[in-house]
Design a protein around this motif. Structure first.
Motif, PDB file in Angstrom:
ATOM      1  N   HIS A 238       0.802  -1.089  -0.178  1.00 38.76           N
ATOM      2  CA  HIS A 238      -0.124  -0.098  -0.100  1.00 38.76           C
ATOM      3  C   HIS A 238       0.815   1.313   0.005  1.00 38.76           C
ATOM      4  O   HIS A 238       2.037   1.212   0.585  1.00 38.76           O
ATOM      5  CB  HIS A 238      -0.850  -0.021   1.209  1.00 38.76           C
TER       6      HIS A 238
ATOM      7  N   TYR B 155       0.337   5.470   1.024  1.00 33.08           N
ATOM      8  CA  TYR B 155      -0.580   6.247   1.529  1.00 33.08           C
ATOM      9  C   TYR B 155       0.048   7.758   1.506  1.00 33.08           C
ATOM     10  O   TYR B 155       1.123   8.087   1.806  1.00 33.08           O
ATOM     11  CB  TYR B 155      -0.674   6.068   3.135  1.00 33.08           C
TER      12      TYR B 155
ATOM     13  N   TRP C 274      -0.118  11.541   3.656  1.00 30.30           N
ATOM     14  CA  TRP C 274      -0.166  11.811   4.729  1.00 30.30           C
ATOM     15  C   TRP C 274       0.043  13.333   5.106  1.00 30.30           C
ATOM     16  O   TRP C 274       1.314  13.701   5.176  1.00 30.30           O
ATOM     17  CB  TRP C 274       0.467  11.059   6.041  1.00 30.30           C
TER      18      TRP C 274
ATOM     19  N   LYS D 120      -3.565  16.035   9.315  1.00 32.87           N
ATOM     20  CA  LYS D 120      -4.519  15.223   8.788  1.00 32.87           C
ATOM     21  C   LYS D 120      -4.282  13.749   9.027  1.00 32.87           C
ATOM     22  O   LYS D 120      -3.291  13.353   9.510  1.00 32.87           O
ATOM     23  CB  LYS D 120      -4.714  15.560   7.285  1.00 32.87           C
ATOM     24  N   SER D 121      -5.221  13.121   8.376  1.00 34.25           N
ATOM     25  CA  SER D 121      -4.865  11.312   8.627  1.00 34.25           C
ATOM     26  C   SER D 121      -4.364  10.903   7.340  1.00 34.25           C
ATOM     27  O   SER D 121      -4.576  11.528   6.150  1.00 34.25           O
ATOM     28  CB  SER D 121      -6.259  10.726   8.911  1.00 34.25           C
ATOM     29  N   PRO D 122      -3.584   9.806   7.334  1.00 36.68           N
ATOM     30  CA  PRO D 122      -3.209   9.053   5.915  1.00 36.68           C
ATOM     31  C   PRO D 122      -4.437   8.875   5.155  1.00 36.68           C
ATOM     32  O   PRO D 122      -5.454   8.363   5.595  1.00 36.68           O
ATOM     33  CB  PRO D 122      -2.621   7.847   6.771  1.00 36.68           C
TER      34      PRO D 122
ATOM     35  N   ALA E 203      -5.297   6.803   1.508  1.00 38.05           N
ATOM     36  CA  ALA E 203      -4.776   5.747   0.383  1.00 38.05           C
ATOM     37  C   ALA E 203      -4.391   6.278  -0.854  1.00 38.05           C
ATOM     38  O   ALA E 203      -5.298   7.170  -1.453  1.00 38.05           O
ATOM     39  CB  ALA E 203      -5.657   4.465   0.416  1.00 38.05           C
TER      40      ALA E 203
ATOM     41  N   VAL F 120      -3.118   0.442  -3.633  1.00 39.46           N
ATOM     42  CA  VAL F 120      -3.004  -0.714  -3.268  1.00 39.46           C
ATOM     43  C   VAL F 120      -2.705  -1.698  -4.359  1.00 39.46           C
ATOM     44  O   VAL F 120      -3.189  -1.781  -5.301  1.00 39.46           O
ATOM     45  CB  VAL F 120      -4.540  -1.512  -2.493  1.00 39.46           C
TER      46      VAL F 120
ATOM     47  N   PHE G 183       3.959  -1.095   8.447  1.00 37.39           N
ATOM     48  CA  PHE G 183       4.186   0.384   7.615  1.00 37.39           C
ATOM     49  C   PHE G 183       5.753   0.776   7.835  1.00 37.39           C
ATOM     50  O   PHE G 183       6.558   0.550   8.732  1.00 37.39           O
ATOM     51  CB  PHE G 183       3.565   1.541   8.279  1.00 37.39           C
ATOM     52  N   GLY G 184       6.311   1.378   6.885  1.00 35.06           N
ATOM     53  CA  GLY G 184       7.650   2.087   6.759  1.00 35.06           C
ATOM     54  C   GLY G 184       7.495   3.323   7.413  1.00 35.06           C
ATOM     55  O   GLY G 184       6.332   3.924   7.872  1.00 35.06           O
ATOM     56  N   LYS G 185       8.771   4.044   7.871  1.00 32.26           N
ATOM     57  CA  LYS G 185       8.598   5.169   8.512  1.00 32.26           C
ATOM     58  C   LYS G 185       8.071   6.382   7.694  1.00 32.26           C
ATOM     59  O   LYS G 185       7.982   7.549   8.495  1.00 32.26           O
ATOM     60  CB  LYS G 185      10.175   5.326   9.155  1.00 32.26           C
TER      61      LYS G 185
END
Lengths: 112, 114
Positions: A34, A36, A38, A42-44, A46, A49, A102-104
């Protein structure tokens, strides 16, 4: 714990520059990848996918490719705009019943 | 649709206090999850649920409990808060298993434990 690496950690570009990021993940037992976006405060949200080796997906000026055999995905932004400034996260799923790792993230800053 | 909602947005707790972070979604999503976000660590999965009555642990479950009595709600409970639980917490949901469907994230809860 699966290792999902993103590089570079941060990127500063000029408006109009094109840029790309890398997400590296274990190539064994791949199920999905995935991306995303961000934005600060705010929120991540998408972007893509991806599940098949060789997948290429596009949304406006942003596109992504997937190589499951070598364990990497590229995210491209063509002609970066200041509104593209955000952190871009990739997340890897190793199996159908597994959990997203998740990655950083990569923080992109686009100067006007 | 309201999407994924979280309450409260901000919370300050003292060490040892308990509280519940609320998460609700109105998209009839089966899969729900809780993440915490810490500087330099990215998003880490705390607990997740693949449907009502089913929960499982993620990467960092210690100190947190969850339950899923309805499809819509997935509360996260801190039984005895510790300073190490100071973080931003995100709830997320998706149509099916986390892999093949995009996740929708709530606005987050910023928790400080003193």
């Amino acid at each position: 714990i699966l290792n999902v690496e993103q590089s570079p950690q941060s990127l500063h570009v000029q408006e109009g520059d094109s840029t790309n990021f890398t997400c590296s993940f274990p190539s064994s037992n791949f199920y999905a990848l995935h991306w995303y976006r961000w934005e600060t405060a705010k929120s991540p949200e998408a972007l893509f996918v991806m599940t098949l080796n060789g997948d290429e997906k596009k949304k406006g000026r942003i596109s992504a490719t997937l190589n499951t055999k070598e364990g990497y995905s590229y995210l491209y932004i063509k002609g970066s705009q200041p509104e593209d400034s955000a952190t871009y996260l990739c997340a890897f799923l190793a199996g159908a019943n597994s959990k997203l790792t998740f990655g950083k993230g990569i923080t992109l800053s686009v100067r006007p | 649709n309201a999407g994924v909602t979280q309450t409260p947005k901000f919370q300050v707790l003292k060490t040892g206090q308990s509280m519940t972070l609320q998460c609700a979604q109105d998209m009839n999503h089966e899969y729900m999850s809780w993440y915490r976000q810490d500087p330099g660590m990215g998003l880490r999965l705390i607990h997740y649920s693949v449907g009502a009555g089913i929960t499982d642990q993620g990467e960092v479950p210690n100190g947190y409990n969850v339950s899923r009595s309805t499809t819509e709600d997935f509360p996260l409970r801190l039984l005895s808060a510790a300073p190490s639980q100071t973080s931003v917490y995100f709830c997320a949901s998706s149509y099916g298993l986390a892999g093949t469907y995009e996740q929708y994230f709530g606005p987050g809860t910023r928790l400080t434990v003193t």
